[in-house]
Design a protein around this motif. Structure first.
Motif, PDB file in Angstrom:
ATOM      1  N   ARG A 141      30.423 -19.668 -10.275  1.00 53.19           N
ATOM      2  CA  ARG A 141      30.668 -19.586  -9.090  1.00 53.19           C
ATOM      3  C   ARG A 141      31.310 -21.172  -8.522  1.00 53.19           C
ATOM      4  NH1 ARG A 141      28.140 -20.901  -3.955  1.00 53.19           N
ATOM      5  NH2 ARG A 141      28.483 -19.038  -2.538  1.00 53.19           N
ATOM      6  N   GLN A 151      31.361 -18.166   1.287  1.00 51.25           N
ATOM      7  CA  GLN A 151      30.177 -18.067   0.197  1.00 51.25           C
ATOM      8  C   GLN A 151      30.175 -16.813  -0.492  1.00 51.25           C
ATOM      9  OE1 GLN A 151      29.014 -21.035  -0.908  1.00 51.25           O
ATOM     10  NE2 GLN A 151      30.085 -22.032   0.435  1.00 51.25           N
ATOM     11  N   ALA A 153      35.005 -21.961  -7.094  1.00 49.36           N
ATOM     12  CA  ALA A 153      35.110 -22.856  -5.978  1.00 49.36           C
ATOM     13  C   ALA A 153      36.171 -23.896  -6.160  1.00 49.36           C
ATOM     14  CB  ALA A 153      33.850 -23.482  -5.453  1.00 49.36           C
ATOM     15  N   LEU A 208      33.167 -16.306  -3.006  1.00 49.00           N
ATOM     16  CA  LEU A 208      32.841 -16.914  -4.161  1.00 49.00           C
ATOM     17  C   LEU A 208      32.202 -16.425  -5.186  1.00 49.00           C
ATOM     18  CD1 LEU A 208      32.101 -20.602  -3.160  1.00 49.00           C
ATOM     19  CD2 LEU A 208      34.149 -19.856  -4.110  1.00 49.00           C
TER      20      LEU A 208
END
Length: 99
Positions: free
Chosen positions: A6, A22, A10, A25
């Motif tokens: 993750r 979020q 990002a 992601l």
């Protein structure tokens, strides 16, 4: 273990200047993991005895052979032109530039 984390997603999003949430992601990390795993699997399958190809089926050239044929003379080419000057087609000026 996932092929991409993750945090790496990002980081890639920041490099690409993409604003991602979020939730995105997590979604992108899962999707990219599937893609990278699939590409790695294909790399394992590829064998040294298989020749690289650019097409799945053989192709043949569909163009005719080049052959020299007589063309139009300058006078014949300009015969149907509405206007000509110094052996060239004369067309209206469109850019407004000085000659």
């Amino acid at each position: 273990m996932p092929a991409i984390s993750r945090d790496e997603v990002a980081h890639l999003a920041r490099l690409a200047r993409l604003a991602v949430t979020q939730d995105e992601l997590d979604t992108f990390a899962q999707q990219l993991d599937v893609i990278l795993t699939s590409v790695a699997r294909v790399g394992q399958i590829a064998a040294d005895d298989i020749q690289p190809t650019s097409h799945a089926v053989p192709l043949t050239n569909v163009f005719r052979a080049d052959e020299v044929r007589p063309g139009l003379t300058q006078e014949q080419a300009l015969a149907g032109a509405p206007a000509s000057e110094q052996g060239r087609f004369q067309v209206p000026r469109i850019l407004g530039e000085e000659a």
